[in-house]
Structures are given as structure tokens and as C-alpha cells.
Design an enzyme around this catalytic site. Structure first.
Site, PDB file in Angstrom:
ATOM      1  N   LYS A   5       0.868  -1.191   0.000  1.00 17.50           N
ATOM      2  CA  LYS A   5       0.000   0.000   0.000  1.00 17.50           C
ATOM      3  C   LYS A   5       0.892   1.225   0.000  1.00 17.50           C
ATOM      4  CE  LYS A   5      -4.459   0.938   0.236  1.00 17.50           C
ATOM      5  NZ  LYS A   5      -5.621   0.125  -0.161  1.00 17.50           N
ATOM      6  N   ASP A  21      -7.017   4.440  -4.338  1.00 19.71           N
ATOM      7  CA  ASP A  21      -7.674   4.292  -3.035  1.00 19.71           C
ATOM      8  C   ASP A  21      -8.282   5.677  -2.763  1.00 19.71           C
ATOM      9  OD1 ASP A  21      -7.730   2.219  -0.587  1.00 19.71           O
ATOM     10  OD2 ASP A  21      -7.462   4.198   0.294  1.00 19.71           O
TER      11      ASP A  21
HETATM   12  P1  NDP Z   1     -12.892   8.011  -2.573  1.00 20.14           P
HETATM   13  O1  NDP Z   1     -11.829   9.001  -2.371  1.00 20.14           O
HETATM   14  O2  NDP Z   1     -13.450   7.814  -3.931  1.00 20.14           O
HETATM   15  O3  NDP Z   1     -14.127   8.329  -1.612  1.00 20.14           O
HETATM   16  C1  NDP Z   1     -13.967   8.377  -0.236  1.00 20.14           C
HETATM   17  C2  NDP Z   1     -15.290   8.748   0.403  1.00 20.14           C
HETATM   18  O4  NDP Z   1     -15.176   8.586   1.816  1.00 20.14           O
HETATM   19  C3  NDP Z   1     -15.680  10.202   0.172  1.00 20.14           C
HETATM   20  O5  NDP Z   1     -17.069  10.320   0.184  1.00 20.14           O
HETATM   21  C4  NDP Z   1     -15.057  10.891   1.374  1.00 20.14           C
HETATM   22  O6  NDP Z   1     -15.692  12.108   1.722  1.00 20.14           O
HETATM   23  C5  NDP Z   1     -15.248   9.860   2.457  1.00 20.14           C
HETATM   24  N1  NDP Z   1     -14.148   9.985   3.427  1.00 20.14           N
HETATM   25  C6  NDP Z   1     -12.837   9.757   3.189  1.00 20.14           C
HETATM   26  N2  NDP Z   1     -12.094   9.996   4.283  1.00 20.14           N
HETATM   27  C7  NDP Z   1     -12.958  10.393   5.212  1.00 20.14           C
HETATM   28  C8  NDP Z   1     -12.796  10.791   6.556  1.00 20.14           C
HETATM   29  N3  NDP Z   1     -11.589  10.823   7.146  1.00 20.14           N
HETATM   30  N4  NDP Z   1     -13.917  11.127   7.234  1.00 20.14           N
HETATM   31  C9  NDP Z   1     -15.139  11.091   6.628  1.00 20.14           C
HETATM   32  N5  NDP Z   1     -15.339  10.723   5.358  1.00 20.14           N
HETATM   33  C10 NDP Z   1     -14.270  10.390   4.670  1.00 20.14           C
HETATM   34  O7  NDP Z   1     -12.304   6.636  -1.998  1.00 20.14           O
HETATM   35  P2  NDP Z   1     -12.804   5.143  -2.269  1.00 20.14           P
HETATM   36  O8  NDP Z   1     -14.268   5.122  -2.455  1.00 20.14           O
HETATM   37  O9  NDP Z   1     -11.918   4.556  -3.298  1.00 20.14           O
HETATM   38  O10 NDP Z   1     -12.414   4.434  -0.885  1.00 20.14           O
HETATM   39  C11 NDP Z   1     -13.324   4.325   0.203  1.00 20.14           C
HETATM   40  C12 NDP Z   1     -12.880   3.215   1.122  1.00 20.14           C
HETATM   41  O11 NDP Z   1     -12.860   1.974   0.406  1.00 20.14           O
HETATM   42  C13 NDP Z   1     -11.488   3.354   1.720  1.00 20.14           C
HETATM   43  O12 NDP Z   1     -11.472   2.771   3.003  1.00 20.14           O
HETATM   44  C14 NDP Z   1     -10.628   2.497   0.793  1.00 20.14           C
HETATM   45  O13 NDP Z   1      -9.447   2.055   1.430  1.00 20.14           O
HETATM   46  C15 NDP Z   1     -11.583   1.355   0.535  1.00 20.14           C
HETATM   47  N6  NDP Z   1     -11.329   0.544  -0.647  1.00 20.14           N
HETATM   48  C16 NDP Z   1     -11.225   1.121  -1.877  1.00 20.14           C
HETATM   49  C17 NDP Z   1     -11.027   0.335  -2.988  1.00 20.14           C
HETATM   50  C18 NDP Z   1     -11.005   0.901  -4.357  1.00 20.14           C
HETATM   51  O14 NDP Z   1     -10.915   0.123  -5.304  1.00 20.14           O
HETATM   52  N7  NDP Z   1     -11.104   2.200  -4.546  1.00 20.14           N
HETATM   53  C19 NDP Z   1     -10.860  -1.117  -2.872  1.00 20.14           C
HETATM   54  C20 NDP Z   1     -11.070  -1.631  -1.532  1.00 20.14           C
HETATM   55  C21 NDP Z   1     -11.269  -0.811  -0.487  1.00 20.14           C
HETATM   56  P3  NDP Z   1     -14.984  13.500   1.334  1.00 20.14           P
HETATM   57  O15 NDP Z   1     -15.131  13.624  -0.147  1.00 20.14           O
HETATM   58  O16 NDP Z   1     -15.747  14.524   2.090  1.00 20.14           O
HETATM   59  O17 NDP Z   1     -13.553  13.383   1.769  1.00 20.14           O
HETATM   60  O1  2IT Z   2      -7.931  -1.497  -0.619  1.00 19.09           O
HETATM   61  C1  2IT Z   2      -7.890  -1.978  -1.764  1.00 19.09           C
HETATM   62  O2  2IT Z   2      -8.051  -3.182  -1.968  1.00 19.09           O
HETATM   63  C2  2IT Z   2      -7.668  -1.067  -2.888  1.00 19.09           C
HETATM   64  N1  2IT Z   2      -7.571   0.145  -2.685  1.00 19.09           N
HETATM   65  C3  2IT Z   2      -7.524  -1.610  -4.282  1.00 19.09           C
HETATM   66  C4  2IT Z   2      -6.140  -2.117  -4.510  1.00 19.09           C
HETATM   67  C5  2IT Z   2      -5.826  -2.515  -5.938  1.00 19.09           C
HETATM   68  O3  2IT Z   2      -4.652  -2.806  -6.152  1.00 19.09           O
HETATM   69  O4  2IT Z   2      -6.702  -2.549  -6.796  1.00 19.09           O
END
Ligand code: NDP
Ligand code: 2IT
Length: 460
Positions: A136, A176
Site C-alpha cells: 500500500k 484508493d
Molecule cells: P474516494 O476518495 O473515492 O471516496 C472516499 C469517500 O469517503 C468520500 O465520500 C469521502 O468524503 C469519504 N471519506 C474519506 N475519508 C474520510 C474521513 N476521514 N472522514 C469522513 N469521510 C471520509 O475513496 P474510495 O471510495 O476509493 O475508498 C473508500 C474506502 O474503500 C477506503 O477505506 C478504501 O481504502 C476502501 N477501498 C477502496 C477500494 C477501491 O478500489 N477504490 C478497494 C477496496 C477498499 P470526502 O469527499 O468529504 O472526503
Molecule cells: O484497498 C484496496 O483493496 C484497494 N484500494 C484496491 C487495490 C488494488 O490494487 O486494486
């Protein structure tokens, strides 16, 4: 190798002593401690049953990243001021394949954050059954409020250091929080420029027009929903007519909402870090995507455009919606520790049937305990959100074979992978005498796959 069972007290004393070492060697990294504690709590019987893991110090080695890179990221903002951020890449474990895991750009990112995410990634990636190790990275850079040019200059500077550590066979980053298609584009462009190689397989989450894979954008949210559907099925239930809360409104949340709606569920609320919307009749996903993906706006903009059908609550936590209305399913898809014990109790009182972690570690350990005590179906992130990284592995396959698959074929593969992960977790929980305990199932199934590979590869 010995096959004698280790007495339970010896196994648990050994685990505690290794965990004490993790605390001592990684001071102040509370999120990493929390992630490690959760895995350790699942491993007592594994260590008892497989003394060879202890003999080869697998657990001690698995807690120590293979390599940790920290670097300065200087860039110049639109006002001509020099800005300095910190970049990280933690290459945690490569027993099963190249390090694989996303990059997070958020002001809260510290080394301990990246280590917790990298640690989770090792077991998650193992659980997919695919040939990917765990890593990561990220930065304390905040893309919010920055111009496209500032984001581009930051990404170029970040990659100017990162490029020497990554590669198709070495380490393959992706997105992420704060890192989506735009950022991956700028990162890939700089990698290509520095190396003079069109090495598509070095990053995943690329645009579909230049080496990306269909369904990667949707994969995490879709996958989390499919995992939840499989959990519901074990109780003879499905999404049809269910009232659902999805926290966040980013990549994972938007596509969880889409899939829940396709399966007949009604998503009544979502959130961002400024507030929550409650739409009694269900969210307008078309409008939400326009505001979030096209305009890069806030949820308050969505609520304003939606008018009387939307109730925006500035500063409110999404789970508070369950204080006044019934919620059947909760999908935390924002960030770590966003759902605590009190929120869990609110959801249980509201009658929640299932909770699945679209985000990484969104539920505190106390919240997870409340769900377990209340027999709520609970899908931990390592299993429930593994669809994203699994589809990244499919993107790597397509890059390696210079092929591109149809949306339908890719979604079918994702579906099979999620059903397989659900089965693996359920079967492992059964084997260890705790049917329905997906936390135990995910940790043990993920751990044993990595541990067996580490045993085979010797002490490295
Ligand atoms: P994005 O940046 O697209 O969206 C994040 C969302 O969560 C936004 O709505 C944001 O609000 C909110 N958020 C982020 N940080 C905070 C915080 N500290 N407090 C409150 N709200 C918060 O990220 P993703 O959707 O890609 O990721 C979301 C989660 O999913 C994370 O935990 C990530 O690790 C996990 N994840 C992502 C994957 C992927 O493929 N993208 C795969 C597996 C897991 P705001 O815009 O106001 O900051
Ligand atoms: O938390 C996760 O699994 C991710 N942000 C996606 C990682 C990836 O390599 O697609």
C-alpha cells in the site's frame, strides 16, 4: 516438520508475546496495531493446529513489511509556492506475487495508516486466490480544492521517486481514497515518460481507452454488494425491498449504491466528510454521479439540486439515520473507524440484518463485537471489499496478454470471485467451529494461504 498439537495456552502466550513485539517495534501506529490485533485474535487455533508456522516464525515475519519507502514530494502550486508532501510505499509481503495495493492521497495519511492498509491487503489479496502479494502507499497530499494542474504536478513529482520501486513483476499500485482515474492517468504518464516503456501492467485502475479494464471502476462497490447478497442468502433473504445505508459517496460507495439498486434495494442515505443525505424514497444515482464524478462537487450540491426529495444534514453521521427509520443493511464505504459501538447499537436497534465493509476497517472492534453478539451478518473488509483488487488482478491479466474483455465477461468473473471468497470464508469458519463468523473465516483462510507460500519459499 512437527505435527504435534501445541497446547492452547502455549499458542496464545506465543501470540501475545509476538503481538507485544509488534506494539514495541511500531510505536504510536494505532491503526496498524488495531489491524494486527484483529488478525491475531483469529489465529489461536491455527497456531495450535499448525506448529510449523510458529517454528518458521511466520507470524513474526508477516508483521514486518519486506520494505518501507518514505520520500519527499516537492511540487509547485498555482501561486508559485513550493509545497512539500510525504510519500510512502510499504511493500508488505510478496510470497504470493508482486506487491499489490492502492495509493491513498489524504491529509490524514501517516506511515501507520499505510502499514495498516498494507497489512490488511496481504490477507485480502490471498483470499482472492489470485497471484498477488500485498502493499500500500500514498501521501498526506490533499487533492481536495486543488486544480487539475496542481494534481498533475504533484502526481508527476510523486512518480519521479516511486517509479524506481515499482514494476509489473515487482509492485503494482492502484487507487484508493483520493486516487481515481485522473490521478492514475498522471502517474502512468510520468512512469511512461521516465522509463520510456509502455508498461501497462505497472498500475491498475487505468482508463479503459489506454490499458484499463472494464468493471475495475465498479468492482469494489459491486463486489461488496455481491458479498452481502451471499450473506443474506444464508438466511433466505435478498436485497429486494431492503432499506440500505451506504456511507461515503466516492468510488466504492457510488457503485455499491448502483448494484444495490439493481438488486431491488432502496438506498436511503449516503454521506461525505461534511454531512449526510437522507432521501426517504431512495437516492437519485444519476444525479449523484453527475455531482460527484463529473462536477467533483459535494453532497450538499446534490441535495440542493434534488430539492424537496432530499434531506441534507450538515455535520451529521450517517448511522444516526437509523435512530428514526428502519435500516436492513449497512455498507460502510468511506474510511477506517467510521462506525463505532454506539452506531452499531443504533443499527441493531433499528433491526439491521447485515453489515459489510466496503471500506478498509470502517467498523471499530467494539462495533464488530456488537454485531457478533446480536447475530448480525458481518462481512469484514478483507473479504467484502476484495472485488476491487481482484479486478485489478484481472486488469493485470488482460495487460499481460494484450487483451481486453467485455463488461459482461468481466462482471461474471467478479461475481464468481466474490461468491468464491464468501464460500472460502464460510467453509473456514465452519472448519474452525464458528459457523457464520466471517471475520475468523477471512483471517484464517487469508493467513494460511500466505503462510503456506512463505513456508515453501524458506526464510527470506
Ligand atoms: P474516494 O476518495 O473515492 O471516496 C472516499 C469517500 O469517503 C468520500 O465520500 C469521502 O468524503 C469519504 N471519506 C474519506 N475519508 C474520510 C474521513 N476521514 N472522514 C469522513 N469521510 C471520509 O475513496 P474510495 O471510495 O476509493 O475508498 C473508500 C474506502 O474503500 C477506503 O477505506 C478504501 O481504502 C476502501 N477501498 C477502496 C477500494 C477501491 O478500489 N477504490 C478497494 C477496496 C477498499 P470526502 O469527499 O468529504 O472526503
Ligand atoms: O484497498 C484496496 O483493496 C484497494 N484500494 C484496491 C487495490 C488494488 O490494487 O486494486
Amino acid at each position: 516438520m512437527s505435527t504435534t498439537l501445541v497446547p492452547p495456552t502455549t499458542a496464545s502466550a506465543r501470540l501475545e508475546s509476538i503481538f507485544d513485539d509488534v506494539l514495541r517495534r511500531n510505536p504510536g501506529e494505532t491503526e496498524f496495531h488495531q489491524a494486527a490485533r484483529e488478525v491475531f485474535d483469529s489465529l489461536g487455533r491455527v497456531i495450535q493446529k499448525h506448529p510449523q508456522y510458529a517454528e518458521a516464525a511466520i507470524l513474526e515475519r508477516i508483521c514486518e513489511p519486506e520494505r518501507q519507502i518514505i520520500f519527499r514530494v516537492p511540487w509547485v502550486d498555482d501561486a508559485g509556492q513550493v509545497q512539500i508532501n510525504r510519500g510512502f510505499r510499504v511493500e508488505f509481503n510478496s510470497a504470493l506475487g508482486p506487491y499489490k495495493g492502492g495509493l491513498r492521497f489524504h491529509p490524514s495519511v501517516l506511515l501507520g495508516t499505510v502499514k495498516f492498509l498494507g497489512f490488511e491487503q496481504v490477507f485480502k489479496n490471498a483470499l482472492t486466490g489470485m497471484p498477488i502479494g500485498g502493499g500500500k502507499g500514498g501521501s498526506d497530499f490533499d487533492p481536495k480544492g486543488k486544480s487539475d494542474n496542481e494534481v498533475m504536478r504533484f502526481c508527476q513529482s510523486f512518480m519521479t521517486e516511486l517509479y524506481r520501486h515499482i514494476g509489473e513483476y515487482t509492485d503494482v499500485p492502484a487507487g484508493d481514497i483520493g486516487v481515481g482515474g485522473r490521478e492514475i492517468g498522471y502517474l502512468f504518464g510520468q512512469y511512461k515518460r521516465i522509463t520510456n516503456r509502455y508498461e501497462s501492467g505497472v498500475l491498475t485502475g487505468k482508463g479503459v481507452g489506454w490499458g484499463g479494464a472494464l468493471v475495475r471502476t465498479e468492482a469494489t462497490g459491486y463486489g461488496a454488494t455481491v458479498f452481502t447478497e451471499e450473506m443474506l442468502r444464508t438466511r433466505g433473504e435478498d436485497f429486494d425491498g431492503k432499506r440500505v445505508l451506504v456511507s461515503g459517496s466516492g468510488n466504492v460507495a457510488l457503485y455499491a449504491i448502483e448494484k444495490v439498486q439493481q438488486l431491488g434495494g432502496i438506498v436511503v442515505g449516503c454521506s461525505d466528510s461534511s454531512g449526510t443525505v437522507y432521501d426517504e424514497k431512495g437516492l437519485d444515482l444519476g444525479l449523484l454521479r453527475q455531482v460527484k464524478e463529473v462536477d467533483r462537487g459535494r453532497l450538499s450540491d446534490y441535495a440542493e439540486a434534488r430539492g424537496a426529495d432530499s434531506d441534507y444534514r450538515a455535520g451529521a453521521r450517517i448511522w444516526s439515520i437509523a435512530e428514526s427509520v428502519r435500516v436492513d443493511v449497512a455498507l460502510p464505504c468511506a474510511t477506517q473507524n467510521e462506525l463505532d459501538e454506539a452506531d452499531a447499537r443504533t443499527l441493531v436497534r433499528s433491526g439491521v440484518l447485515a453489515v459489510a465493509e466496503g471500506a478498509n476497517m470502517p467498523c471499530t472492534p467494539e462495533a464488530v463485537r456488537v454485531f457478533a453478539e446480536s447475530s448480525v451478518l458481518f462481512g469484514p473488509g478483507k473479504a467484502a471489499n476484495a472485488g476491487g483488487v481482484a479486478t485489478s488482478a484481472l486488469e493485470m491479466q488482460q495487460n499481460a496478454s494484450r487483451d481486453s474483455w467485455s463488461f459482461e465477461h468481466s462482471e461474471q468473473r467478479l461475481h464468481e470471485i466474490m461468491v468464491g471468497i464468501h464460500e472460502r470464508c464460510a467453509a473456514t469458519a465452519d472448519e474452525y467451529g464458528e459457523p457464520g463468523n466471517y471475520v475468523l473465516g477471512a483471517n484464517v483462510a487469508g493467513f494460511t494461504r500466505v503462510a503456506d507460500a512463505m513456508l515453501a519459499l524458506g526464510v527470506i
